[in-house]
Design an enzyme around this catalytic site. Structure first.
Site, PDB file in Angstrom:
ATOM      1  N   LYS A 170       1.153  -0.883   0.263  1.00 22.76           N
ATOM      2  CA  LYS A 170       0.041  -0.439   0.197  1.00 22.76           C
ATOM      3  C   LYS A 170       0.114   1.400  -0.158  1.00 22.76           C
ATOM      4  O   LYS A 170       1.697   1.901   0.949  1.00 22.76           O
ATOM      5  CB  LYS A 170      -0.869   0.023   1.085  1.00 22.76           C
ATOM      6  CG  LYS A 170      -1.872   1.037   0.805  1.00 22.76           C
ATOM      7  CD  LYS A 170      -2.581   1.630   2.576  1.00 22.76           C
ATOM      8  CE  LYS A 170      -1.671   2.700   3.026  1.00 22.76           C
ATOM      9  NZ  LYS A 170      -1.809   4.138   2.235  1.00 22.76           N
ATOM     10  N   GLY A 201      -4.729   3.537  -1.013  1.00 24.61           N
ATOM     11  CA  GLY A 201      -5.630   3.070  -0.314  1.00 24.61           C
ATOM     12  C   GLY A 201      -5.435   3.735   1.125  1.00 24.61           C
ATOM     13  O   GLY A 201      -4.256   4.009   0.626  1.00 24.61           O
ATOM     14  N   ASP A 202      -6.468   4.862   2.206  1.00 26.76           N
ATOM     15  CA  ASP A 202      -5.688   5.357   3.059  1.00 26.76           C
ATOM     16  C   ASP A 202      -5.724   4.274   4.123  1.00 26.76           C
ATOM     17  O   ASP A 202      -5.387   2.873   4.414  1.00 26.76           O
ATOM     18  CB  ASP A 202      -6.733   6.293   3.558  1.00 26.76           C
ATOM     19  CG  ASP A 202      -8.081   5.619   3.635  1.00 26.76           C
ATOM     20  OD1 ASP A 202      -8.145   4.605   3.975  1.00 26.76           O
ATOM     21  OD2 ASP A 202      -8.989   7.136   3.769  1.00 26.76           O
ATOM     22  N   GLY A 203      -4.908   4.710   5.614  1.00 25.67           N
ATOM     23  CA  GLY A 203      -4.556   4.691   6.786  1.00 25.67           C
ATOM     24  C   GLY A 203      -6.334   3.343   6.940  1.00 25.67           C
ATOM     25  O   GLY A 203      -6.027   2.551   7.249  1.00 25.67           O
ATOM     26  N   PRO A 204      -6.946   3.803   7.335  1.00 24.65           N
ATOM     27  CA  PRO A 204      -8.009   3.221   8.366  1.00 24.65           C
ATOM     28  C   PRO A 204      -8.863   2.131   7.286  1.00 24.65           C
ATOM     29  O   PRO A 204      -9.896   1.466   7.466  1.00 24.65           O
ATOM     30  CB  PRO A 204      -9.306   4.730   8.074  1.00 24.65           C
ATOM     31  CG  PRO A 204      -8.540   5.724   8.512  1.00 24.65           C
ATOM     32  CD  PRO A 204      -7.003   5.370   7.296  1.00 24.65           C
ATOM     33  N   GLY A 205      -9.139   2.904   5.159  1.00 22.40           N
ATOM     34  CA  GLY A 205      -9.353   1.454   4.733  1.00 22.40           C
ATOM     35  C   GLY A 205      -8.515   0.349   4.562  1.00 22.40           C
ATOM     36  O   GLY A 205      -9.359  -0.673   4.393  1.00 22.40           O
ATOM     37  N   VAL A 206      -7.568   1.196   4.203  1.00 20.59           N
ATOM     38  CA  VAL A 206      -6.380  -0.044   4.168  1.00 20.59           C
ATOM     39  C   VAL A 206      -5.477  -1.257   4.933  1.00 20.59           C
ATOM     40  O   VAL A 206      -5.663  -2.072   5.089  1.00 20.59           O
ATOM     41  CB  VAL A 206      -5.733  -0.286   2.519  1.00 20.59           C
ATOM     42  CG1 VAL A 206      -5.533  -0.949   1.894  1.00 20.59           C
ATOM     43  CG2 VAL A 206      -6.718  -0.018   1.411  1.00 20.59           C
ATOM     44  N   GLY A 207      -4.198   0.221   5.295  1.00 19.11           N
ATOM     45  CA  GLY A 207      -3.735  -0.130   6.229  1.00 19.11           C
ATOM     46  C   GLY A 207      -4.071  -0.707   7.605  1.00 19.11           C
ATOM     47  O   GLY A 207      -3.376  -1.302   8.093  1.00 19.11           O
ATOM     48  N   GLU A 245       9.978   1.898  10.450  1.00 21.07           N
ATOM     49  CA  GLU A 245      10.891   2.904   9.997  1.00 21.07           C
ATOM     50  C   GLU A 245      10.353   4.304  10.481  1.00 21.07           C
ATOM     51  O   GLU A 245       9.452   4.697   9.525  1.00 21.07           O
ATOM     52  CB  GLU A 245      11.854   2.634   9.486  1.00 21.07           C
ATOM     53  CG  GLU A 245      13.117   3.458   8.897  1.00 21.07           C
ATOM     54  CD  GLU A 245      12.581   5.069   7.852  1.00 21.07           C
ATOM     55  OE1 GLU A 245      12.189   6.349   8.426  1.00 21.07           O
ATOM     56  OE2 GLU A 245      12.590   5.348   6.485  1.00 21.07           O
ATOM     57  N   CYS A 279      13.105  11.558   6.863  1.00 20.92           N
ATOM     58  CA  CYS A 279      13.268  11.889   8.263  1.00 20.92           C
ATOM     59  C   CYS A 279      14.246  11.483   9.311  1.00 20.92           C
ATOM     60  O   CYS A 279      14.133  11.465  10.136  1.00 20.92           O
ATOM     61  CB  CYS A 279      12.054  10.193   7.735  1.00 20.92           C
ATOM     62  SG  CYS A 279      12.998   9.463   7.153  1.00 20.92           S
ATOM     63  N   GLU A 377       8.863  16.396  15.432  1.00 18.53           N
ATOM     64  CA  GLU A 377       9.437  16.582  13.636  1.00 18.53           C
ATOM     65  C   GLU A 377       8.498  17.119  13.200  1.00 18.53           C
ATOM     66  O   GLU A 377       7.429  17.111  12.591  1.00 18.53           O
ATOM     67  CB  GLU A 377       9.333  14.946  12.738  1.00 18.53           C
ATOM     68  CG  GLU A 377       9.646  14.966  11.631  1.00 18.53           C
ATOM     69  CD  GLU A 377       9.581  13.288  11.391  1.00 18.53           C
ATOM     70  OE1 GLU A 377      10.717  12.979  10.836  1.00 18.53           O
ATOM     71  OE2 GLU A 377       8.836  13.085  11.584  1.00 18.53           O
TER      72      GLU A 377
END
Length: 475
Positions: A170, A201-207, A245, A279, A377
């Site tokens: 993803k 996809g996004d975090g809530p939907g796929v992640g 990471e 990062c 950050e």
């Protein structure tokens, strides 16, 4: 409008189970230029099933077969290098000089380092009458960020392939087009069906669906510490391996015996490239108190000489999104409110720029190491300069951070630099401007994550289980 609405699952380009789209914004002009689909748990289920089926055979391929496959991936990637650079330029704002010189070619560095390590890697090692076997961990979920997008994709996919794993990728929904092109590279290279799968996809939907999925054996995530914690919590119920990471607030310690001009040059190279969106960027610069004004004047001159948005070599582009721009503006405001000395830059867009998410290169001096801009950050071209009265104090303040991804030491004596590096609690330390190297491991201490990527064999080991076969030898 460019439309890329399909996912790559089980060796085919397929429509999402439930149609839902998202516009991709060009951060240079704030206008949509492409549209992708957003996936769901149902899409993840399809991809995981394909990866699970493929694992049975791919996990048993020989090292020679996987070497040849990685060679094919490298050749296919080289053919698409120009269009990958163009995609990165459009979707996350990297100037074309940077996209061509570093962003797109970074994947070749990781594939090449992994390929050489695979050739030399021993998957079966005798130990007395026993055997130690290194076997693929299984089906892997890979979640990658937008700031160095293809770099992080290759840093996960190449070693996972080398280890014999199958995977679901993803990429970031903010910069997804390079990931779609990478899926085309995998198809061009003849990667077997189901070994590599891609869902946007996004975090809530796929992640979240990936992290919680019982048939995913490992999650490898690069992104914010906040999101990494969510991945870990989602993975906990199935006790899957999690490699993270995450964020950084890297210290650059300029020692009193350093060449200050060279130190500033190294600082600007690490901080300004990619508009501060790295990062491992050296965002806290520790300088001798009595030399602070001298060094600040040099940094100020370098920042004010930086070209913004004109695409010339060495210029910087916008930050990736409106949300990121607003976050940076808020932190600059916080620095002002908390009493740091604003030396150059500040709020708003650079002079003469009226659209695009461009940020003014900003230097704060006399920064308190406990202030917001020294702790959080920022992920933009903003530097916190922190004075110190002794070397011991500089080391203590450098280590006084939730993060520990990278570090930098500038000294006129390499032995002096090495001694300070040994005391920094970070996964990487760069001495006297040394650049990144794909053949060494990359990862962090503390809330910068766990596990290691890059580094050839270190990256491969991340995707392996260790099995002891006791009594393997009978004589």
């Amino acid at each position: 409008m460019l439309e890329k609405l399909q996912f790559y699952i089980d060796g085919k380009w397929v429509d999402p189970v439930t149609p839902k789209t998202l516009d991709v914004i060009n951060p240079s002009n704030e206008e949509p230029f492409a549209r992708i689909s957003l996936g769901s748990k149902a899409d993840v289920d399809k991809a995981v099933a394909a990866a699970r089926r493929a694992f049975e055979s791919f996990s048993r391929t020989t090292k020679k077969e996987r070497v040849e496959l990685l060679q094919s991936v490298m050749a296919a990637y080289q053919k698409r290098l120009p269009e990958i650079a163009e995609a990165i330029h459009l979707e996350m704002g990297a100037p074309m000089w940077l996209a061509k010189a570093a962003q797109a070619p970074a994947a070749l560095g990781h594939i090449g380092a992994t390929l050489q390590a695979l050739i030399d890697f021993q998957f079966e090692v005798p130990r007395g009458k026993n055997q130690i076997r290194y076997e693929p961990v299984g089906v892997c979920g890979l979640i990658t960020p937008w700031n160095w997008p293809i770099n992080q994709i290759a840093a996960k996919v190449a070693p996972a392939l080398a280890a014999g794993c199958t995977m679901i990728l993803k990429p970031s929904e903010i910069a997804p087009l390079n990931g779609i092109l990478f899926a085309q590279v995998m198809e061009d290279a003849g990667v077997p069906a189901g070994v590599f799968n891609l869902i946007n996809g996004d975090g809530p939907g796929v992640g979240e669906a990936m992290s919680r999925h019982p048939d995913i054996d490992m999650m490898s995530f690069t992104g914010s510490t906040r999101a990494g914690i969510a991945v870990s919590k989602g993975a906990a119920d199935t006790v899957k391996r999690v490699a993270l990471e995450l964020g950084g607030k890297s210290a650059n310690i300029v020692l009193e015996d350093a060449d200050f001009a060279q130190a500033v040059k190294a600082e600007m190279g690490g901080l300004m490239v990619n508009s501060g969106q790295s990062c491992n960027a050296p965002t806290r610069m520790f300088v001798p108190r009595k030399k602070q004004d001298e060094i600040a004047a040099m940094v100020k001159a370098a920042m004010e000489a930086t070209k913004i948005g004109d695409g010339s070599p060495g210029s910087i582009g916008p930050v990736v999104s409106e949300a990121q721009y607003n976050k940076i503006q808020g932190l600059i405001q916080k620095g002002i409110e908390e009493g740091a000395k604003l030396v150059t830059g500040g709020l708003g867009r650079p002079e003469g720029v009226n659209r695009g998410y461009y940020v003014r290169p900003t230097l704060f001096a006399d920064v308190d190491n406990h202030s917001t801009i020294a702790r959080e950050e920022i992920f933009g071209p903003v530097l916190a300069m922190i004075p110190y009265d002794s070397e011991e104090q500089a080391i203590a303040m450098a280590n006084d951070s939730l993060y520990g991804l990278s570090g930098y030491v500038q000294s006129g004596s390499i032995d002096h630099a090495r001694a300070v590096a040994a005391r920094l609690r970070t996964g990487n330390v760069h001495l006297n401007g040394a650049p990144v190297d794909f053949t060494v491991p990359f990862g962090g201490y503390k809330q910068s994550g766990n596990g290691r990527e890059w580094g050839g064999e270190f990256g491969i080991e991340e995707f392996l289980e260790t099995k002891a076969v006791v009594g393997y030898q009978t004589d």
